[in-house]
Design an enzyme around this catalytic site. Structure first.
Site, PDB file in Angstrom:
ATOM      1  N   CYS A 148       0.804  -1.225   0.000  1.00 11.43           N
ATOM      2  CA  CYS A 148       0.000   0.000   0.000  1.00 11.43           C
ATOM      3  C   CYS A 148       0.832   1.268   0.000  1.00 11.43           C
ATOM      4  O   CYS A 148       0.300   2.362  -0.136  1.00 11.43           O
ATOM      5  CB  CYS A 148      -0.957   0.005   1.188  1.00 11.43           C
ATOM      6  SG  CYS A 148      -0.140  -0.098   2.767  1.00 11.43           S
ATOM      7  N   CYS A 180      -1.221  -3.402   9.070  1.00 13.45           N
ATOM      8  CA  CYS A 180      -0.839  -2.140   9.709  1.00 13.45           C
ATOM      9  C   CYS A 180      -0.223  -2.408  11.083  1.00 13.45           C
ATOM     10  O   CYS A 180       0.736  -1.754  11.488  1.00 13.45           O
ATOM     11  CB  CYS A 180      -2.048  -1.225   9.872  1.00 13.45           C
ATOM     12  SG  CYS A 180      -2.822  -0.789   8.311  1.00 13.45           S
TER      13      CYS A 180
END
Lengths: 178, 125
Positions: free
Chosen positions: B37, B105
């Site tokens: 990402c 994350c």
């Protein structure tokens, strides 16, 4: 129509669309190939077929649509070719996933993000200038990725494509702040 | 994407945003990135006699990435270095109620604190 091996789920999108497995493809050729096959596998043609056939037609049609979406987009096409060659840039798997960038690159990326913050404070023209420079770099890196892909160096191609993603993210961030 | 209340809280009021002087010998810096990402995270710790006395972060990414790093800096302050080494991404994900698509994350935050500790140990090894 009986499904040939090229239409099974294991087939890749190039086979599915009847296109050569390479980066360099004309936009029109991809579209023509898609339209021709979309007509043949369209689920409407199978409304009177047995339920199993109808379901297969639906699956073929949706796989074809997915293939078209990927192959018509140059970046996704390049990433897909790298994936077929064994490196999935969407995955974080240490072996088959996206290559890890070195510290110098990541530090530079943090600094670039800080540049965005500064440009944002300076105003629209500073931000526009920065965006232009990042866009140029994006193109440059993508060209490099394609060169490596054509040369058969998948690792280097994957590295360039991942670098491109970080820069793309930077552009997205500039756009969201302007 | 529905963010949990804790994620939103850390996102809107991130704790410990900033930088420490990475040239100092008692500061460890970890910089990590998520290739899929394009998120980047910098996490720094200041250590005094084996205890983390300060922690700062700068994260350029989604709300979950910011919340994960913010939470980690909050946790590690006052912690012994060896205990901070034991922080697992699953603990971060659980505390923030991260959905499966955002687990990476929390992995990034775990990698960042480990990298910061490794940097500190390298300087002081």
């Amino acid at each position: 129509m009986s499904p040939s091996p090229s239409e099974t789920e294991a087939a890749d999108h190039f086979v599915r669309l009847g296109l050569p497995r390479r980066f360099s493809l004309e936009r029109d050729a991809i579209e023509d190939a898609y339209l021709e096959r979309a007509r043949v596998v369209h689920p409407d043609r199978f409304t009177n077929a047995p339920v199993g056939e109808q379901r297969k037609a639906m699956e073929r049609s949706s796989a074809l649509n997915e293939g078209y979406r990927i192959l018509r987009d140059p970046v996704r096409r390049a990433e897909y070719l790298v994936k077929l060659a064994g490196v999935d840039v969407d995955s974080s798997d240490p072996k088959a996933g996206a290559p890890h960038m070195d510290q110098a690159f990541l530090i530079a990326m943090i600094e670039r993000r800080e540049e965005v913050e500064q440009a944002r404070a300076q105003g629209a023209s500073a931000l526009e200038g920065l965006r232009g420079r990042v866009e140029d770099q994006l193109e440059e890196i993508f060209d490099r990725a394609i060169e490596q892909l054509d040369a058969g160096d998948i690792q280097q191609a994957a590295l360039a494509l991942v670098e491109r993603r970080y820069l793309q993210r930077l552009v997205d961030e500039i756009d969201s702040s302007s | 994407m529905a963010y949990s209340e804790k994620v939103i809280d850390h996102y809107e009021n991130p704790r410990n945003v900033g930088s420490l002087d990475k040239g100092e010998t008692d500061v460890g810096t970890g910089i990590v990135g998520a290739p899929a990402c394009g998120d980047v995270m910098k996490l720094q710790i200041k250590v005094d006699e084996g205890v983390i006395t300060d922690a700062k972060f700068k994260t350029y990414g989604c709300g979950s990435a910011i919340a994960s790093s913010s939470l980690v800096t909050e946790w590690v302050k006052g912690m012994k270095v060896e205990d901070a080494m034991e922080i697992k991404n699953s603990q971060i994900a659980e505390e923030l109620s991260l959905p499966p698509v955002k687990i990476h994350c929390s992995v990034l935050a775990e990698d960042a604190i480990k990298a910061a500790i490794a940097d500190y140990q390298k300087k002081n090894g």
